[in-house]
Design an enzyme around this catalytic site. Structure first.
Site, PDB file in Angstrom:
ATOM      1  N   ASP A 128       0.820  -1.216   0.000  1.00 40.11           N
ATOM      2  CA  ASP A 128       0.000   0.000   0.000  1.00 40.11           C
ATOM      3  C   ASP A 128       0.854   1.266   0.000  1.00 40.11           C
ATOM      4  O   ASP A 128       0.363   2.359   0.262  1.00 40.11           O
ATOM      5  CB  ASP A 128      -0.960   0.013   1.199  1.00 40.11           C
TER       6      ASP A 128
ATOM      7  N   ASP B 233      -2.602  -4.593  -4.557  1.00 39.34           N
ATOM      8  CA  ASP B 233      -1.739  -3.402  -4.596  1.00 39.34           C
ATOM      9  C   ASP B 233      -0.352  -3.682  -5.139  1.00 39.34           C
ATOM     10  O   ASP B 233       0.394  -2.743  -5.424  1.00 39.34           O
ATOM     11  CB  ASP B 233      -1.545  -2.736  -3.225  1.00 39.34           C
TER      12      ASP B 233
ATOM     13  N   ASP C 185     -12.494   1.554   4.185  1.00 40.06           N
ATOM     14  CA  ASP C 185     -11.298   1.736   3.364  1.00 40.06           C
ATOM     15  C   ASP C 185     -10.252   2.605   4.058  1.00 40.06           C
ATOM     16  O   ASP C 185      -9.135   2.726   3.561  1.00 40.06           O
ATOM     17  CB  ASP C 185     -11.667   2.393   2.032  1.00 40.06           C
TER      18      ASP C 185
END
Length: 474
Positions: free
Chosen positions: A123, A161, A308
């Site tokens: 991330d 990701d 999120d």
């Protein structure tokens, strides 16, 4: 630090606090069938996905049975099979965690969906930052993860990701990451030849198909089953399928396929907003019956209701988010082999509830039976531009039936493009919907539902005349 949400086409992060993994250590779906109106074959994956009883939504439902939001959340989210994320760095227990989850799915002759999420610098330091402390530690973790996979079919959504989001990596770090991903693919396949491993392709509004294909190739996709897209995002399924075809064309490898995350795309995206956008809805139910030759499955990778990183900490279950998604989502029937009611614990010795040879997409061979009075509720759930999603609920007021056909005629110019929980065909303005294997029986005063996506031009008027097994409904 989370970047500008409105300008960066990122997927939504999920920091898996992994209460599910902890629950699996302690405790130890095919869902509404998606059928299209085309005759295209489905992909290479078949079977029923496993619903984890200890998922965050089902733990909340078990703890809050009297909450006013619980019935709808249970019906539309808790009942559906969803992926399990493995995101806490616990190298000493990861094998047992994976083995417990896979074993529970195997006991029901169903398919587990696992998300390894442990790469270093995942991330890019955003809301779901974390991972293994080094690439070498990651490879060791992968070895332990693989040791728990067993020998039967398992779907592995490898490292969200990892390929689409690389802006924080140097060229050396990209090469190390690609090598680690390729190692994971090879290791999983060595340990379990039936593992279906998919790599990160971002989504249709992120990197170009050519760029995506290049990244996938560098990470060893040729040795995998293919790639996944829309993980934790909201892009329309049709856009993702089209994007996937373009990626496959760029890859030039006919052995590779795609899976799509449909967990929260029932109303599509809210512009470029990726962090807990308002008014979104759950999407098409998880299914291996996609009607698309290049698409192996629609899967709920992101767990609906888990934040999120804006409405709450990334990965935290938020009942209001789940309730909103359920209210605005596509109406899917619960999987035929699993109860919609959450179970607080798993019984590893439970008898299988579905045969692995069952074909959930096959329609009953019997002709529709005559019925008595009936009523039909036709509802447009969402509408945009020249498209819409609608749901239909049939209530049988006559004698019980074991198979059904519903017909109607449009007054406008509507064309159905795909459907779920029914096989739908159309000739001009005349539409015919037939039950699928799991929802042919409707008791007296009983109901069943199905849904579809369609296009229109001019006025999108509702049909007014329905017939159930040739009997006019109210």
């Amino acid at each position: 630090m989370i970047p500008d949400h409105t300008s960066t086409p990122r997927r939504n992060r999920r920091l898996a606090a992994l209460g599910t993994a902890a629950a699996m250590t302690a405790a130890t779906a095919l869902a509404g069938v998606l059928l299209t109106t085309t005759e295209a074959a489905a992909g290479t994956l078949s079977g029923t996905f496993y619903r984890e009883p200890s998922s965050s939504v089902n733990r909340w439902l078990a703890a809050n049975p009297n909450d006013y939001r619980a019935p709808l959340i249970s019906q539309r989210i808790g009942s559906q099979p969803q992926a399990v994320w493995f995101a806490n760095y616990q190298p000493s227990t990861i094998q047992s965690q994976v083995s417990a989850y896979v074993g529970a799915a195997n006991n029901l002759n169903q398919i587990p969906v696992l998300v390894p999420y442990m790469l270093p610098n995942r991330d890019c330091g955003g809301a779901s930052a974390g991972g293994a402390p080094s690439i070498s530690a990651y490879r060791t973790w992968v070895d332990s993860f693989a040791a728990g996979l067993g020998t039967r079919t398992a779907v592995i959504i490898l490292e969200p990701d990892s390929l689409a989001l690389q802006t924080c990596l140097s060229s050396t770090e990209k090469a190390e990451r690609n090598s680690a991903l390729s190692y994971a693919v090879t290791k999983f396949k060595q340990v379990n030849a039936n593992a279906k491993v998919y790599l990160d392709a971002g989504h249709s509004a992120w990197n170009s198909p050519a760029d995506t294909a290049s990244r996938l190739q560098a990470a060893g996709v040729a040795n995998a089953a293919g790639f996944y897209s829309n993980a934790s995002n909201y892009r329309w399924t049709a856009d993702e399928v089209a994007f996937g075809r373009n990626v496959l064309n760029a890859l030039g490898n006919s052995n590779l396929h795609q899976v799509v995350d449909t967990s929260r795309n029932g109303k599509g995206p809210l512009g470029s907003e990726w962090c807990d956008p308002a008014g979104r809805g759950t999407g098409q139910a998880p299914s291996t019956n996609t009607g698309e030759a290049t698409v192996d499955a629609y899967i709920w990778i992101k767990l609906p209701g888990e934040a999120d990183g804006c409405a709450a900490a990334a990965g935290q279950f938020v009942p209001d988010l789940a309730y909103s998604l359920a209210q605005n989502g596509i109406v899917n029937s619960p999987p035929p082999s699993q109860s919609a009611s959450p179970s607080p614990s798993r019984s590893p010795s439970a008898s299988p509830s579905a045969s692995p040879s069952a074909s959930p997409s096959s329609s009953p061979s019997a002709s529709p039976q005559p019925g008595g009075a009936c009523s039909v509720s036709y509802r447009i759930d969402s509408q945009w531009g020249e498209g819409f999603v609608a749901s239909v609920t049939i209530t049988n007021r006559g004698a019980a039936v074991s198979s059904w056909t519903l017909t109607w005629t449009y007054a406008g110019n509507q064309t159905i493009t795909n459907a779920w929980n029914a096989t739908v065909s159309q000739s001009g303005a005349n539409v015919t919907a037939r039950n699928v294997a799991h929802n042919g029986s409707i008791a007296t005063n009983g109901s069943t539902s199905f849904g579809f996506q369609a296009t229109y031009s001019g006025s999108n008027t509702n049909p007014t005349s329905f017939k159930l097994n040739n009997v006019t409904c109210s």
